[in-house]
Scaffold this motif. Structure first.
Motif, PDB file in Angstrom:
ATOM      1  N   UNK A 564       0.812  -1.208   0.000  1.00  0.00           N
ATOM      2  CA  UNK A 564       0.000   0.000   0.000  1.00  0.00           C
ATOM      3  C   UNK A 564       0.849   1.264   0.000  1.00  0.00           C
ATOM      4  N   UNK A 565       1.909   1.284   0.799  1.00  0.00           N
ATOM      5  CA  UNK A 565       2.699   2.502   0.968  1.00  0.00           C
ATOM      6  C   UNK A 565       3.806   2.615  -0.056  1.00  0.00           C
ATOM      7  N   UNK A 566       4.447   1.502  -0.380  1.00  0.00           N
ATOM      8  CA  UNK A 566       5.647   1.550  -1.210  1.00  0.00           C
ATOM      9  C   UNK A 566       5.404   2.220  -2.555  1.00  0.00           C
ATOM     10  N   UNK A 567       4.269   1.948  -3.180  1.00  0.00           N
ATOM     11  CA  UNK A 567       4.002   2.516  -4.501  1.00  0.00           C
ATOM     12  C   UNK A 567       3.646   4.001  -4.435  1.00  0.00           C
ATOM     13  N   UNK A 568       3.382   4.506  -3.222  1.00  0.00           N
ATOM     14  CA  UNK A 568       3.087   5.933  -3.086  1.00  0.00           C
ATOM     15  C   UNK A 568       4.302   6.745  -2.651  1.00  0.00           C
ATOM     16  N   UNK A 569       5.421   6.094  -2.447  1.00  0.00           N
ATOM     17  CA  UNK A 569       6.614   6.806  -2.015  1.00  0.00           C
ATOM     18  C   UNK A 569       7.148   7.691  -3.125  1.00  0.00           C
ATOM     19  N   UNK A 570       7.826   8.757  -2.724  1.00  0.00           N
ATOM     20  CA  UNK A 570       8.445   9.682  -3.669  1.00  0.00           C
ATOM     21  C   UNK A 570       9.942   9.447  -3.651  1.00  0.00           C
ATOM     22  N   UNK A 571      10.458   8.854  -4.730  1.00  0.00           N
ATOM     23  CA  UNK A 571      11.888   8.542  -4.848  1.00  0.00           C
ATOM     24  C   UNK A 571      12.357   7.680  -3.684  1.00  0.00           C
ATOM     25  N   UNK A 572      11.516   6.756  -3.250  1.00  0.00           N
ATOM     26  CA  UNK A 572      11.883   5.827  -2.186  1.00  0.00           C
ATOM     27  C   UNK A 572      11.802   6.390  -0.788  1.00  0.00           C
TER      28      UNK A 572
END
Length: 618
Positions: A564-572
């Protein structure tokens, strides 16, 4: 540009009784600028003119003012526009839609129009770059990119106009520029913005979960194929164009801001300010869906206090009563979810299909000065959060919410908090975390690869398994005593080598650790087969229905972080906590419960089909 003086246009009488205050704090101003502007508004020396919608002379005059200010439509959309939009809002409800837009003076960029509102994410010459970095991008300490140096110019204008007709209702602000601003010369080349088609495609990809690297790769492919509609028949490197099509790394932040804004989060504001605005009913940014889902909110006032946010939707409340009241509760915490130093605790229930369901989310910050975030909590904070959750769930059928059994890891703080809230709760220890403690201690004592070490370790592993399966405390204690006696006999044997004796002594030390740390009757009951048997009797379910570990929670934490969170991260980078809270309430929780609903419907349909076939055969 020649300054427009206040005497150039006579003011009109006030047409609206209620005057909207200009939100000057949305401007990027240093302390000196802010103080001077506040003084001007306090003394009512600002420029303010209201225009009648039906008066053609008024509207012609307003158009001339905007044109002189370079705020007419062509000037705003020009690459060399001298104003940037710092704030904008639209009217709600029925009738004509009107919009208030606050412009701040700067030189050298283009106003970008989004589907939400117009904005420009570029540095301004009317404000200090340090102010922008402190408020807007504290992690970005790069050099100033504005074509003109900072001059402390205080010029700003708020324009109120109807959205469709562009009929002007009011112009208010400070129109004069200081001498330094008038004499300023370009010292850097202005930035060229991306075309809206590029932003549109990038945002569509991000909505589908693409990474920024994938966005950039797709951009290069579409450039090579001239796939953008506005690019067909043109060169992507046309020097006379007011825009460009190639995405550079410096565009990532702007794309990410647009993406978060399209999701309802303005990252130009501090996360704690966003959160406070969302929950404040008098704020124009109030979000009732977040307010209804957050049953406990406490802002952080100083270094000794905590920011606390407790979340539970109506679906979660129903699941808590159905699957945890007088049943089993799982409780565990995790950290590293958001960019700030915050911890997340999740109480969880297990449904009829042995699937874990999160029942609430307790998010709270570490106190100031804490070095290790994962240990920045105590019994008091967990007890208070559980108490608020219990009170939030209230009473049904004259019964207060109360789980009969709870399972945690080996942390005594969580166990003490559970007992403080529900004194009669039966506590179990997670077997996985228990074995981790045992393994860590055993490996620290028993080292090497000799035959005797392997033999002793096998004996101890067999003992540990017997202890876990034990149903009588005396027999469990005797098992440890028997192994201790055997090891002591090898030490007393004169024929035993020195290495074997040393290993035996360390093994006895480990058994003493088991006896002292884990074999007290209450502690033994919490992790042995006896404890699970008593729990099954209390709840009234078979023994195999008692969950022996917190693996349901560990699994959910993994999915939460990596799916859920990983794909919403900005540049990791980890999410800001305001983005995480917004994402949790608006997307994650609804998706988790919707999937459970779909799974339940599919299972019911399958059972109906089985019954139908069974009736057909009979």
């Amino acid at each position: 540009m020649t300054s427009l003086q206040l005497t150039d246009i006579p003011p009109h009488p006030v047409l609206h009784k209620k005057q909207a205050v200009v939100p000057i704090k949305q401007l990027f101003l240093n302390k000196t600028q802010l103080s001077q502007i506040e003084s001007i508004y306090r003394d009512k020396k600002e420029y303010i003119v209201e225009y009648s919608e039906s008066n053609a002379h008024h509207q012609q005059e307003a158009s001339q003012v905007l044109q002189d200010l370079l705020l007419d439509r062509p000037s705003r959309e020009s690459l060399d526009s001298r104003w940037t939009i710092r704030w904008s809002t639209k009217s709600k409800g029925k009738g004509k839609k009107w919009q208030r837009t606050l412009f701040q003076w700067y030189v050298g960029s283009k106003t970008i129009w989004t589907c939400i509102r117009p904005l420009t994410i570029i540095s301004k010459c009317g404000y200090d770059e340090r102010v922008r970095q402190e408020r807007d991008a504290p992690a970005n300490t790069g050099e100033r990119q504005v074509p003109y140096d900072f001059t402390e110019c205080m010029a700003h204008v708020e324009v109120s106009e109807y959205v469709d007709s562009r009929v002007v209702r009011r112009i208010v602000g400070m129109l004069e520029h200081n001498e330094k601003c008038e004499a300023a010369k370009m010292v850097r080349l202005p930035s060229v913005p991306l075309h809206e088609d590029v932003y549109e495609m990038a945002l569509a990809q991000l909505n589908e979960g693409a990474s920024m690297a994938a966005v950039q790769a797709r951009n290069q492919q579409m450039l090579a194929e001239r796939a953008y509609l506005s690019l067909q028949g043109q060169s992507p490197f046309n020097k006379s164009a007011n825009c460009r099509y190639n995405i550079d790394t410096k565009d990532f932040q702007t794309i990410y801001r647009k993406f978060t804004r399209s999701r309802g989060v303005d990252i130009t504001m501090k996360p704690e300010q966003n959160l406070d605005n969302w929950l404040n009913e008098s704020s124009p940014f109030y979000k009732p869906e977040l307010k209804s889902a957050i049953f406990k909110y406490a802002p952080r006032f100083d270094s000794g206090s905590r920011l606390v946010v407790c979340i539970a939707t109506s679906d979660m409340d129903e699941a808590a009563w159905k699957y945890t009241h007088k049943k089993q509760l799982l409780l565990d915490g995790t950290f590293g979810v958001v960019s700030s130093r915050m911890l997340l605790f999740i109480p969880m229930g297990v449904d009829e299909n042995s699937k874990g369901l999160p029942l609430a989310f307790f998010l709270f910050s570490a106190p100031g000065g804490t070095k290790a975030t994962h240990g920045a909590y105590d019994t008091t904070i967990i007890r208070d959060l559980l108490t608020r959750w219990r009170d939030h769930l209230g009473v049904r059928n004259r019964e207060a919410f109360e789980p009969y059994v709870a399972i945690t890891d080996c942390d005594t703080r969580e166990r003490s908090a559970l007992l403080a809230v529900w004194p009669s709760i039966w506590l179990l220890l997670c077997k996985f975390h228990l074995r981790q403690c045992w393994t860590s201690k055993r490996k620290s004592l028993l080292k090497g690869t000799t035959f005797w070490k392997e033999h002793v370790q096998r004996c101890i592993l067999n003992l540990e398994q017997r202890l876990l399966e034990s149903d009588t405390h005396d027999i469990a204690v005797q098992s440890i005593a028997h192994e201790t006696s055997y090891l002591q006999s090898t030490i007393n044997d004169a024929s035993t080598s020195a290495d074997m004796k040393n290993l035996s002594r360390k093994a006895i030390t480990y058994l003493e650790y088991l006896s002292a740390q884990w074999m007290h009757v209450d502690m033994w009951t919490s992790w042995s087969q006896k404890g699970r048997s008593l729990a099954s009797v209390r709840i009234g379910v078979p023994l195999e229905s008692i969950v022996p570990t917190t693996n349901h929670l560990e699994s959910f934490n993994f999915v939460l972080k990596h799916k859920f969170i990983n794909q919403r991260k900005h540049s990791g980078q980890r999410l800001r906590f305001d983005i995480f809270i917004h994402l949790l309430v608006k997307e994650i929780i609804p998706e988790v419960y919707y999937r459970r609903y779909v799974y339940r419907m599919a299972a019911r349909a399958f059972l109906r089909e089985l019954r139908r076939r069974g009736l057909g055969e009979s």
